[in-house]
Scaffold this motif. Structure first.
Motif, PDB file in Angstrom:
ATOM      1  N   TRP A  62      11.330  -8.325  -2.449  1.00  0.00           N
ATOM      2  CA  TRP A  62      11.837  -7.070  -3.012  1.00  0.00           C
ATOM      3  C   TRP A  62      11.086  -5.865  -2.433  1.00  0.00           C
ATOM      4  O   TRP A  62      11.686  -4.833  -2.099  1.00  0.00           O
ATOM      5  CB  TRP A  62      11.685  -7.132  -4.528  1.00  0.00           C
ATOM      6  N   ALA A  63       9.770  -6.007  -2.294  1.00  0.00           N
ATOM      7  CA  ALA A  63       8.941  -4.899  -1.816  1.00  0.00           C
ATOM      8  C   ALA A  63       9.323  -4.460  -0.404  1.00  0.00           C
ATOM      9  O   ALA A  63       9.147  -3.292  -0.040  1.00  0.00           O
ATOM     10  CB  ALA A  63       7.471  -5.301  -1.853  1.00  0.00           C
ATOM     11  N   GLY A  64       9.853  -5.390   0.388  1.00  0.00           N
ATOM     12  CA  GLY A  64      10.238  -5.060   1.757  1.00  0.00           C
ATOM     13  C   GLY A  64      11.390  -4.081   1.845  1.00  0.00           C
ATOM     14  O   GLY A  64      11.623  -3.478   2.903  1.00  0.00           O
ATOM     15  N   MET A  66      11.680  -1.475  -0.313  1.00  0.00           N
ATOM     16  CA  MET A  66      11.298  -0.257  -1.024  1.00  0.00           C
ATOM     17  C   MET A  66      10.766   0.777  -0.047  1.00  0.00           C
ATOM     18  O   MET A  66       9.781   0.531   0.658  1.00  0.00           O
ATOM     19  CB  MET A  66      10.240  -0.578  -2.087  1.00  0.00           C
ATOM     20  N   TYR A  67      11.399   1.921  -0.024  1.00  0.00           N
ATOM     21  CA  TYR A  67      10.992   3.005   0.863  1.00  0.00           C
ATOM     22  C   TYR A  67      10.658   4.285   0.097  1.00  0.00           C
ATOM     23  O   TYR A  67      10.016   5.174   0.641  1.00  0.00           O
ATOM     24  CB  TYR A  67      12.098   3.302   1.884  1.00  0.00           C
ATOM     25  N   ARG A  68      11.121   4.390  -1.156  1.00  0.00           N
ATOM     26  CA  ARG A  68      10.901   5.589  -1.942  1.00  0.00           C
ATOM     27  C   ARG A  68      10.083   5.282  -3.197  1.00  0.00           C
ATOM     28  O   ARG A  68      10.134   4.179  -3.725  1.00  0.00           O
ATOM     29  CB  ARG A  68      12.239   6.209  -2.350  1.00  0.00           C
ATOM     30  N   GLN A  69       9.335   6.284  -3.645  1.00  0.00           N
ATOM     31  CA  GLN A  69       8.562   6.190  -4.898  1.00  0.00           C
ATOM     32  C   GLN A  69       7.641   4.964  -4.921  1.00  0.00           C
ATOM     33  O   GLN A  69       7.437   4.345  -5.966  1.00  0.00           O
ATOM     34  CB  GLN A  69       9.510   6.160  -6.104  1.00  0.00           C
ATOM     35  N   ARG A  70       7.081   4.640  -3.777  1.00  0.00           N
ATOM     36  CA  ARG A  70       6.281   3.407  -3.688  1.00  0.00           C
ATOM     37  C   ARG A  70       5.049   3.454  -4.595  1.00  0.00           C
ATOM     38  O   ARG A  70       4.688   2.453  -5.219  1.00  0.00           O
ATOM     39  CB  ARG A  70       5.873   3.145  -2.241  1.00  0.00           C
ATOM     40  N   LYS A  71       4.402   4.595  -4.660  1.00  0.00           N
ATOM     41  CA  LYS A  71       3.201   4.702  -5.492  1.00  0.00           C
ATOM     42  C   LYS A  71       3.541   4.517  -6.968  1.00  0.00           C
ATOM     43  O   LYS A  71       2.856   3.780  -7.693  1.00  0.00           O
ATOM     44  CB  LYS A  71       2.530   6.056  -5.268  1.00  0.00           C
ATOM     45  N   ASN A  72       4.601   5.159  -7.436  1.00  0.00           N
ATOM     46  CA  ASN A  72       4.996   5.048  -8.845  1.00  0.00           C
ATOM     47  C   ASN A  72       5.436   3.628  -9.194  1.00  0.00           C
ATOM     48  O   ASN A  72       5.092   3.100 -10.257  1.00  0.00           O
ATOM     49  CB  ASN A  72       6.119   6.033  -9.153  1.00  0.00           C
ATOM     50  N   ILE A  73       6.207   3.013  -8.284  1.00  0.00           N
ATOM     51  CA  ILE A  73       6.648   1.630  -8.510  1.00  0.00           C
ATOM     52  C   ILE A  73       5.443   0.700  -8.559  1.00  0.00           C
ATOM     53  O   ILE A  73       5.370  -0.211  -9.394  1.00  0.00           O
ATOM     54  CB  ILE A  73       7.638   1.190  -7.419  1.00  0.00           C
ATOM     55  N   LEU A  74       4.482   0.945  -7.675  1.00  0.00           N
ATOM     56  CA  LEU A  74       3.275   0.125  -7.634  1.00  0.00           C
ATOM     57  C   LEU A  74       2.505   0.210  -8.944  1.00  0.00           C
ATOM     58  O   LEU A  74       2.136  -0.821  -9.535  1.00  0.00           O
ATOM     59  CB  LEU A  74       2.390   0.579  -6.466  1.00  0.00           C
ATOM     60  N   LEU A  75       2.261   1.423  -9.434  1.00  0.00           N
ATOM     61  CA  LEU A  75       1.484   1.586 -10.671  1.00  0.00           C
ATOM     62  C   LEU A  75       2.224   1.018 -11.880  1.00  0.00           C
ATOM     63  O   LEU A  75       1.603   0.428 -12.775  1.00  0.00           O
ATOM     64  CB  LEU A  75       1.157   3.065 -10.885  1.00  0.00           C
ATOM     65  N   ILE A 111       2.755  -5.711  -6.012  1.00  0.00           N
ATOM     66  CA  ILE A 111       1.445  -5.064  -5.897  1.00  0.00           C
ATOM     67  C   ILE A 111       0.799  -5.386  -4.557  1.00  0.00           C
ATOM     68  O   ILE A 111       0.271  -4.491  -3.883  1.00  0.00           O
ATOM     69  CB  ILE A 111       0.519  -5.491  -7.056  1.00  0.00           C
ATOM     70  N   PHE A 112       0.833  -6.664  -4.155  1.00  0.00           N
ATOM     71  CA  PHE A 112       0.173  -7.047  -2.907  1.00  0.00           C
ATOM     72  C   PHE A 112       0.808  -6.346  -1.710  1.00  0.00           C
ATOM     73  O   PHE A 112       0.116  -5.760  -0.873  1.00  0.00           O
ATOM     74  CB  PHE A 112       0.230  -8.565  -2.711  1.00  0.00           C
ATOM     75  N   VAL A 113       2.128  -6.404  -1.608  1.00  0.00           N
ATOM     76  CA  VAL A 113       2.814  -5.828  -0.448  1.00  0.00           C
ATOM     77  C   VAL A 113       2.702  -4.307  -0.437  1.00  0.00           C
ATOM     78  O   VAL A 113       2.367  -3.698   0.592  1.00  0.00           O
ATOM     79  CB  VAL A 113       4.299  -6.256  -0.415  1.00  0.00           C
ATOM     80  N   LEU A 114       2.965  -3.662  -1.578  1.00  0.00           N
ATOM     81  CA  LEU A 114       2.935  -2.204  -1.623  1.00  0.00           C
ATOM     82  C   LEU A 114       1.516  -1.666  -1.426  1.00  0.00           C
ATOM     83  O   LEU A 114       1.308  -0.687  -0.699  1.00  0.00           O
ATOM     84  CB  LEU A 114       3.503  -1.705  -2.958  1.00  0.00           C
ATOM     85  N   THR A 115       0.536  -2.294  -2.063  1.00  0.00           N
ATOM     86  CA  THR A 115      -0.851  -1.860  -1.877  1.00  0.00           C
ATOM     87  C   THR A 115      -1.275  -2.015  -0.427  1.00  0.00           C
ATOM     88  O   THR A 115      -1.878  -1.105   0.159  1.00  0.00           O
ATOM     89  CB  THR A 115      -1.803  -2.659  -2.787  1.00  0.00           C
ATOM     90  N   SER A 116      -0.959  -3.174   0.164  1.00  0.00           N
ATOM     91  CA  SER A 116      -1.347  -3.427   1.553  1.00  0.00           C
ATOM     92  C   SER A 116      -0.725  -2.402   2.498  1.00  0.00           C
ATOM     93  O   SER A 116      -1.410  -1.832   3.355  1.00  0.00           O
ATOM     94  CB  SER A 116      -0.915  -4.845   1.972  1.00  0.00           C
ATOM     95  N   SER A 117       0.578  -2.161   2.349  1.00  0.00           N
ATOM     96  CA  SER A 117       1.255  -1.238   3.270  1.00  0.00           C
ATOM     97  C   SER A 117       0.782   0.207   3.055  1.00  0.00           C
ATOM     98  O   SER A 117       0.565   0.937   4.029  1.00  0.00           O
ATOM     99  CB  SER A 117       2.771  -1.328   3.086  1.00  0.00           C
ATOM    100  N   THR A 322       4.632   0.045  13.625  1.00  0.00           N
ATOM    101  CA  THR A 322       5.382   1.050  12.848  1.00  0.00           C
ATOM    102  C   THR A 322       6.113   0.444  11.660  1.00  0.00           C
ATOM    103  O   THR A 322       6.855   1.144  10.972  1.00  0.00           O
ATOM    104  CB  THR A 322       6.409   1.761  13.746  1.00  0.00           C
ATOM    105  N   GLN A 323       5.911  -0.857  11.399  1.00  0.00           N
ATOM    106  CA  GLN A 323       6.673  -1.532  10.349  1.00  0.00           C
ATOM    107  C   GLN A 323       5.754  -2.288   9.393  1.00  0.00           C
ATOM    108  O   GLN A 323       6.005  -3.452   9.076  1.00  0.00           O
ATOM    109  CB  GLN A 323       7.680  -2.502  10.969  1.00  0.00           C
ATOM    110  N   SER A 324       4.691  -1.634   8.934  1.00  0.00           N
ATOM    111  CA  SER A 324       3.707  -2.330   8.098  1.00  0.00           C
ATOM    112  C   SER A 324       4.328  -2.908   6.835  1.00  0.00           C
ATOM    113  O   SER A 324       4.027  -4.045   6.442  1.00  0.00           O
ATOM    114  CB  SER A 324       2.558  -1.384   7.741  1.00  0.00           C
ATOM    115  N   GLY A 325       5.206  -2.137   6.163  1.00  0.00           N
ATOM    116  CA  GLY A 325       5.838  -2.623   4.927  1.00  0.00           C
ATOM    117  C   GLY A 325       6.689  -3.856   5.152  1.00  0.00           C
ATOM    118  O   GLY A 325       6.465  -4.906   4.535  1.00  0.00           O
TER     119      GLY A 325
END
Length: 400
Positions: A62-64, A66-75, A111-117, A322-325
């Motif tokens: 699912w995290a792959g 996600m391009y918008r609001q990543r910080k809010n979704i993560l928290l 959390i793992f994917v969004l935090t890492s990227s 250029t594709q860390s996420g």
């Protein structure tokens, strides 16, 4: 590294402590106490573990996208993750446990994917990429914390209070991260236009992904049942909780150490060493059940499994900078898929052979398969590269 950079990196470390070291891996040292008090089998424990890994698979995939609001979704994911930890100690219904472990897995994958990227992109923007390996030390730190606190909490509040106590600690880490990240601006991601250079189905990448999937299948057997296995060896029972602390202590410096080696050697060569050491560590308890052999096994496991995550992620990002996420998401999805079936197979093997050794041998063989995939993939892609270069050379010579 100035104070702001350190704070943002440390916030990422704390999120991995919560999602990986506590929400995910605290289950390992708590499991023997739950099984003793509630009375469920090794096989049932495997289903609980796999529920978490199914969720992790969903979250990583699912995290792959996600391009918008990543910080809010993560928290928000961290908040839900913390709630799933606390509720494990407040509700004693097996079907609810399955759901809670699923939620913990979904949010853990996110959390793992969004935090890492987010952290890797931030460090790259600040020309601090060499510090990215320190992020993954959060996995080992969380494991060490859970290994130290679980026996202490369990002795005073039983396993139910252990989950609640760890949940409260996780909430504290979330608050600290929220403060440290108050100035962090995470911009919306953009989809990379598909081209021959951005396709992840070519070159060495498919082999790296396949090996990582086998790693997920093999390592998770030890990662889920290590403490329970040692707990059920009468002569070693007193050392079962210490073994998990050793895993965490070895894993904390693991990511930075492997990252430093990346500056001197290629990621693939270091991966060979990490896989070989992991096979040895997993199989050691099969042939020797002494205190020192078990602690050495724990140390090698902690040293290598975080190292393989760090090295694989770093090399994949070098291939697709250029594709860390999407890169982290794709790798973690296959890794998670292996984790789904690993505990189930292990539970079946223990039930059939009435011995944990069959499960460990299976895990060791699977990790060896992962090593073979890396070796064969490197050889075949190298051969194709040489052939391609020869063709280009011939064409350039024949052209007027």
């Amino acid at each position: 590294m100035n104070r702001q950079h350190i704070g943002i990196l440390f916030g990422g470390v704390l999120l991995l402590v919560v999602a990986m070291g506590i929400s995910r891996f605290a289950f390992t040292p708590i499991l023997p106490f739950m099984r003793h008090d509630v009375g469920f089998s090794f096989e049932v424990a495997g289903f609980l573990a796999s529920s978490n890994y199914i969720g992790y698979f969903i979250g990583a995939l699912w995290a792959g996208f996600m391009y918008r609001q990543r910080k809010n979704i993560l928290l928000l994911s961290v908040v839900l993750n913390v709630l799933s930890i606390v509720l494990m100690g407040m509700i004693e219904i097996y079907m609810v446990w399955l759901v809670l472990r699923l939620i913990a897995g979904i949010t853990g994958g996110l959390i793992f994917v969004l935090t890492s990227s987010i952290i890797m992109d931030y460090l790259a923007k600040q020309s601090l990429t060499r510090w990215s390996g320190y992020l993954f030390s959060g996995i080992g730190l969380g494991i060490a914390i859970s290994g130290l606190l679980v026996p202490y909490f369990e002795a005073r509040f039983a396993w139910q209070g252990t989950w609640i106590g760890l949940g409260i600690l996780s909430a504290l880490f979330l608050v600290i991260t929220f403060v440290l990240w108050r100035s962090l601006q995470v911009h919306d991601g953009t989809k990379v236009k598909k081209s021959s250079e951005t396709k992840m189905s070519q070159g060495f990448m498919p082999w790296l992904i396949a090996a990582y999937g086998f790693e997920g299948l093999g390592y998770i057997i030890t990662g889920t049942f290590l403490v329970d296995i040692i707990h059920n060896i009468p002569s070693l029972q007193a050392y079962s909780s210490y073994s998990w602390v050793i895993v965490g202590v070895a894993a904390i410096p693991s990511a930075p150490v492997w990252t430093v080696l990346l500056e001197k050697f290629s990621a693939i060569k270091i991966l060979y060493v990490a896989y070989i050491l992991q096979v040895f560590g997993i199989l050691l308890p099969v042939f020797s059940q002494t205190v020192w052999s078990v602690l050495l096994s724990s140390f090698l496991f902690g040293l290598t499994f975080v190292g393989i995550v760090t090295l694989t992620t770093a090399h994949a990002r070098q291939l697709f900078p250029t594709q860390s996420g999407p890169v982290v998401s794709l790798l973690t999805t296959y890794y998670a898929f292996g984790q789904i079936i690993g505990p189930i197979i292990a539970g079946k093997l223990v039930a059939v052979f009435s011995s944990y050794k069959a499960a460990l041998i299976f895990a060791g063989v699977i990790i060896f398969v992962a090593l073979f995939v890396i070796l064969f993939g490197r050889w075949i892609t190298g051969k194709r590269q040489v052939t391609l270069e020869n063709v280009i050379a011939v064409e350039s010579q024949s052209s007027p």
